[in-house]
Design a protein around this motif. Structure first.
Motif, PDB file in Angstrom:
ATOM      1  N   GLU A   1     -13.940   8.460  15.028  1.00  0.00           N
ATOM      2  CA  GLU A   1     -13.838   8.227  13.587  1.00  0.00           C
ATOM      3  C   GLU A   1     -12.457   7.663  13.225  1.00  0.00           C
ATOM      4  O   GLU A   1     -12.334   6.749  12.410  1.00  0.00           O
ATOM      5  CB  GLU A   1     -14.073   9.582  12.903  1.00  0.00           C
ATOM      6  CG  GLU A   1     -13.928   9.639  11.433  1.00  0.00           C
ATOM      7  CD  GLU A   1     -14.102  11.074  10.910  1.00  0.00           C
ATOM      8  OE1 GLU A   1     -14.274  11.184   9.689  1.00  0.00           O
ATOM      9  OE2 GLU A   1     -14.053  12.053  11.679  1.00  0.00           O
ATOM     10  N   GLY A   2     -11.427   8.196  13.852  1.00  0.00           N
ATOM     11  CA  GLY A   2     -10.059   7.777  13.552  1.00  0.00           C
ATOM     12  C   GLY A   2      -9.797   6.338  13.923  1.00  0.00           C
ATOM     13  O   GLY A   2      -9.181   5.592  13.157  1.00  0.00           O
ATOM     14  N   PHE A   3     -10.259   5.904  15.105  1.00  0.00           N
ATOM     15  CA  PHE A   3     -10.013   4.512  15.484  1.00  0.00           C
ATOM     16  C   PHE A   3     -10.811   3.567  14.606  1.00  0.00           C
ATOM     17  O   PHE A   3     -10.314   2.509  14.212  1.00  0.00           O
ATOM     18  CB  PHE A   3     -10.304   4.217  16.965  1.00  0.00           C
ATOM     19  CG  PHE A   3     -10.054   2.760  17.262  1.00  0.00           C
ATOM     20  CD1 PHE A   3      -8.747   2.305  17.396  1.00  0.00           C
ATOM     21  CD2 PHE A   3     -11.094   1.849  17.309  1.00  0.00           C
ATOM     22  CE1 PHE A   3      -8.486   0.944  17.596  1.00  0.00           C
ATOM     23  CE2 PHE A   3     -10.846   0.489  17.504  1.00  0.00           C
ATOM     24  CZ  PHE A   3      -9.543   0.039  17.652  1.00  0.00           C
ATOM     25  N   ARG A   4     -12.038   3.925  14.262  1.00  0.00           N
ATOM     26  CA  ARG A   4     -12.844   3.046  13.412  1.00  0.00           C
ATOM     27  C   ARG A   4     -12.193   2.885  12.040  1.00  0.00           C
ATOM     28  O   ARG A   4     -12.216   1.805  11.455  1.00  0.00           O
ATOM     29  CB  ARG A   4     -14.275   3.541  13.329  1.00  0.00           C
ATOM     30  CG  ARG A   4     -14.998   3.313  14.673  1.00  0.00           C
ATOM     31  CD  ARG A   4     -16.413   3.793  14.686  1.00  0.00           C
ATOM     32  NE  ARG A   4     -17.283   3.015  13.837  1.00  0.00           N
ATOM     33  CZ  ARG A   4     -17.831   1.848  14.172  1.00  0.00           C
ATOM     34  NH1 ARG A   4     -17.559   1.292  15.336  1.00  0.00           N
ATOM     35  NH2 ARG A   4     -18.645   1.226  13.339  1.00  0.00           N
ATOM     36  N   SER A   5     -11.570   3.942  11.556  1.00  0.00           N
ATOM     37  CA  SER A   5     -10.830   3.861  10.297  1.00  0.00           C
ATOM     38  C   SER A   5      -9.595   2.969  10.461  1.00  0.00           C
ATOM     39  O   SER A   5      -9.278   2.142   9.600  1.00  0.00           O
ATOM     40  CB  SER A   5     -10.423   5.269   9.854  1.00  0.00           C
ATOM     41  OG  SER A   5      -9.658   5.220   8.689  1.00  0.00           O
ATOM     42  N   LEU A   6      -8.898   3.130  11.571  1.00  0.00           N
ATOM     43  CA  LEU A   6      -7.718   2.318  11.881  1.00  0.00           C
ATOM     44  C   LEU A   6      -8.101   0.837  12.021  1.00  0.00           C
ATOM     45  O   LEU A   6      -7.352  -0.046  11.592  1.00  0.00           O
ATOM     46  CB  LEU A   6      -7.115   2.830  13.192  1.00  0.00           C
ATOM     47  CG  LEU A   6      -5.736   2.368  13.614  1.00  0.00           C
ATOM     48  CD1 LEU A   6      -4.685   2.799  12.600  1.00  0.00           C
ATOM     49  CD2 LEU A   6      -5.403   2.966  14.985  1.00  0.00           C
ATOM     50  N   ALA A   7      -9.259   0.560  12.600  1.00  0.00           N
ATOM     51  CA  ALA A   7      -9.712  -0.825  12.807  1.00  0.00           C
ATOM     52  C   ALA A   7     -10.068  -1.496  11.489  1.00  0.00           C
ATOM     53  O   ALA A   7      -9.800  -2.674  11.299  1.00  0.00           O
ATOM     54  CB  ALA A   7     -10.916  -0.852  13.750  1.00  0.00           C
ATOM     55  N   GLY A   8     -10.686  -0.757  10.566  1.00  0.00           N
ATOM     56  CA  GLY A   8     -11.121  -1.337   9.295  1.00  0.00           C
ATOM     57  C   GLY A   8     -12.520  -1.928   9.403  1.00  0.00           C
ATOM     58  O   GLY A   8     -13.120  -1.988  10.478  1.00  0.00           O
ATOM     59  N   SER A   9     -13.023  -2.401   8.290  1.00  0.00           N
ATOM     60  CA  SER A   9     -14.361  -2.982   8.206  1.00  0.00           C
ATOM     61  C   SER A   9     -14.548  -4.081   9.244  1.00  0.00           C
ATOM     62  O   SER A   9     -13.612  -4.825   9.543  1.00  0.00           O
ATOM     63  CB  SER A   9     -14.558  -3.557   6.798  1.00  0.00           C
ATOM     64  OG  SER A   9     -15.686  -4.392   6.759  1.00  0.00           O
ATOM     65  N   THR A  10     -15.783  -4.206   9.758  1.00  0.00           N
ATOM     66  CA  THR A  10     -16.060  -5.260  10.737  1.00  0.00           C
ATOM     67  C   THR A  10     -15.894  -6.646  10.130  1.00  0.00           C
ATOM     68  O   THR A  10     -15.751  -7.622  10.842  1.00  0.00           O
ATOM     69  CB  THR A  10     -17.483  -5.131  11.330  1.00  0.00           C
ATOM     70  OG1 THR A  10     -18.421  -5.155  10.260  1.00  0.00           O
ATOM     71  CG2 THR A  10     -17.623  -3.848  12.124  1.00  0.00           C
TER      72      THR A  10
ATOM     73  N   PRO B   1     -13.416  -8.862   8.470  1.00  0.00           N
ATOM     74  CA  PRO B   1     -11.967  -8.871   8.239  1.00  0.00           C
ATOM     75  C   PRO B   1     -11.549  -9.209   6.810  1.00  0.00           C
ATOM     76  O   PRO B   1     -10.556  -8.685   6.309  1.00  0.00           O
ATOM     77  CB  PRO B   1     -11.441  -9.928   9.217  1.00  0.00           C
ATOM     78  CG  PRO B   1     -12.472 -10.020  10.273  1.00  0.00           C
ATOM     79  CD  PRO B   1     -13.783  -9.726   9.592  1.00  0.00           C
ATOM     80  N   THR B   2     -12.314 -10.057   6.143  1.00  0.00           N
ATOM     81  CA  THR B   2     -11.971 -10.430   4.771  1.00  0.00           C
ATOM     82  C   THR B   2     -12.024  -9.220   3.838  1.00  0.00           C
ATOM     83  O   THR B   2     -11.264  -9.136   2.880  1.00  0.00           O
ATOM     84  CB  THR B   2     -12.925 -11.541   4.268  1.00  0.00           C
ATOM     85  OG1 THR B   2     -12.834 -12.647   5.169  1.00  0.00           O
ATOM     86  CG2 THR B   2     -12.568 -12.005   2.881  1.00  0.00           C
ATOM     87  N   LEU B   3     -12.909  -8.270   4.148  1.00  0.00           N
ATOM     88  CA  LEU B   3     -13.081  -7.085   3.300  1.00  0.00           C
ATOM     89  C   LEU B   3     -12.311  -5.866   3.802  1.00  0.00           C
ATOM     90  O   LEU B   3     -12.241  -4.861   3.107  1.00  0.00           O
ATOM     91  CB  LEU B   3     -14.573  -6.733   3.206  1.00  0.00           C
ATOM     92  CG  LEU B   3     -15.486  -7.838   2.673  1.00  0.00           C
ATOM     93  CD1 LEU B   3     -16.941  -7.390   2.720  1.00  0.00           C
ATOM     94  CD2 LEU B   3     -15.077  -8.267   1.287  1.00  0.00           C
ATOM     95  N   ALA B   4     -11.751  -5.958   5.003  1.00  0.00           N
ATOM     96  CA  ALA B   4     -11.038  -4.811   5.575  1.00  0.00           C
ATOM     97  C   ALA B   4      -9.762  -4.558   4.785  1.00  0.00           C
ATOM     98  O   ALA B   4      -9.007  -5.490   4.476  1.00  0.00           O
ATOM     99  CB  ALA B   4     -10.716  -5.076   7.043  1.00  0.00           C
ATOM    100  N   PRO B   5      -9.498  -3.310   4.438  1.00  0.00           N
ATOM    101  CA  PRO B   5      -8.324  -3.002   3.618  1.00  0.00           C
ATOM    102  C   PRO B   5      -6.997  -3.280   4.336  1.00  0.00           C
ATOM    103  O   PRO B   5      -6.905  -3.127   5.555  1.00  0.00           O
ATOM    104  CB  PRO B   5      -8.442  -1.504   3.341  1.00  0.00           C
ATOM    105  CG  PRO B   5      -9.767  -1.071   3.844  1.00  0.00           C
ATOM    106  CD  PRO B   5     -10.297  -2.139   4.743  1.00  0.00           C
ATOM    107  N   PRO B   6      -5.980  -3.677   3.575  1.00  0.00           N
ATOM    108  CA  PRO B   6      -4.639  -3.793   4.147  1.00  0.00           C
ATOM    109  C   PRO B   6      -4.250  -2.463   4.788  1.00  0.00           C
ATOM    110  O   PRO B   6      -4.661  -1.402   4.323  1.00  0.00           O
ATOM    111  CB  PRO B   6      -3.752  -4.091   2.937  1.00  0.00           C
ATOM    112  CG  PRO B   6      -4.679  -4.676   1.923  1.00  0.00           C
ATOM    113  CD  PRO B   6      -6.010  -3.990   2.151  1.00  0.00           C
TER     114      PRO B   6
END
Length: 141
Positions: free
Chosen positions: A85-94, A96-101
């Motif tokens: 869960e932690g790494f998936r949160s660190l990676a961000g949304s699949t 990239p345009t929508l993945a949070p800063p």
């Protein structure tokens, strides 16, 4: 307390090509997770067929295999409390345009207009997937 988990983390060919492997591993270790296995290799079709078995026959499958075999991949087994869960949160949304800063994909990724999303990293999505994927990439563990 949650038990220690292991997850498979892949720095995909786009991340390796752009020289981001060190940054990805820095973020993993800064978060407090341990890298317990690490290897760079060009993924074979056989390995990718095993890894992406559930996607065989889908329209994006062939472009995905082509992308994932287009250059070296860095595979790591990462360990820690709730690491999946932690790494998936660190990676961000699949996407990239929508993945949070602040996330790997949000800070380092973008849409390149390719047929398959080149989103830098992969992380297992469950304990079961992690065990299966680690067995494929690191059969000796």
């Amino acid at each position: 307390m949650a038990s220690t988990e292991r997850t498979l983390v892949l720095v995909k060919p786009d991340g390796v090509r752009r020289g981001l492997t060190g940054e990805v591993l820095r973020r993993v270790e800064t978060k407090g997770y341990a890298v317990v296995a690490l290897e760079m290799r060009v993924a074979t079709r056989d390995l990718l067929e095993q890894h992406y078995a559930e996607h065989i026959g889908k329209p994006f499958y062939e472009p995905l295999v082509e992308f994932m075999s287009s250059g070296p991949v860095v595979a790591a087994v990462v360990e820690g409390q709730r690491v999946i869960e932690g790494f998936r949160s660190l990676a961000g949304s699949t996407e990239p345009t929508l993945a949070p800063p602040g996330t790997i994909r949000g800070d380092l990724g973008r849409d390149w207009g390719t047929s398959v999303q080149q989103n830098l990293v992969h992380g297992s999505d469950s304990v079961e997937s992690a065990a299966r994927e680690i067995g494929i990439w690191f059969p000796g563990l």
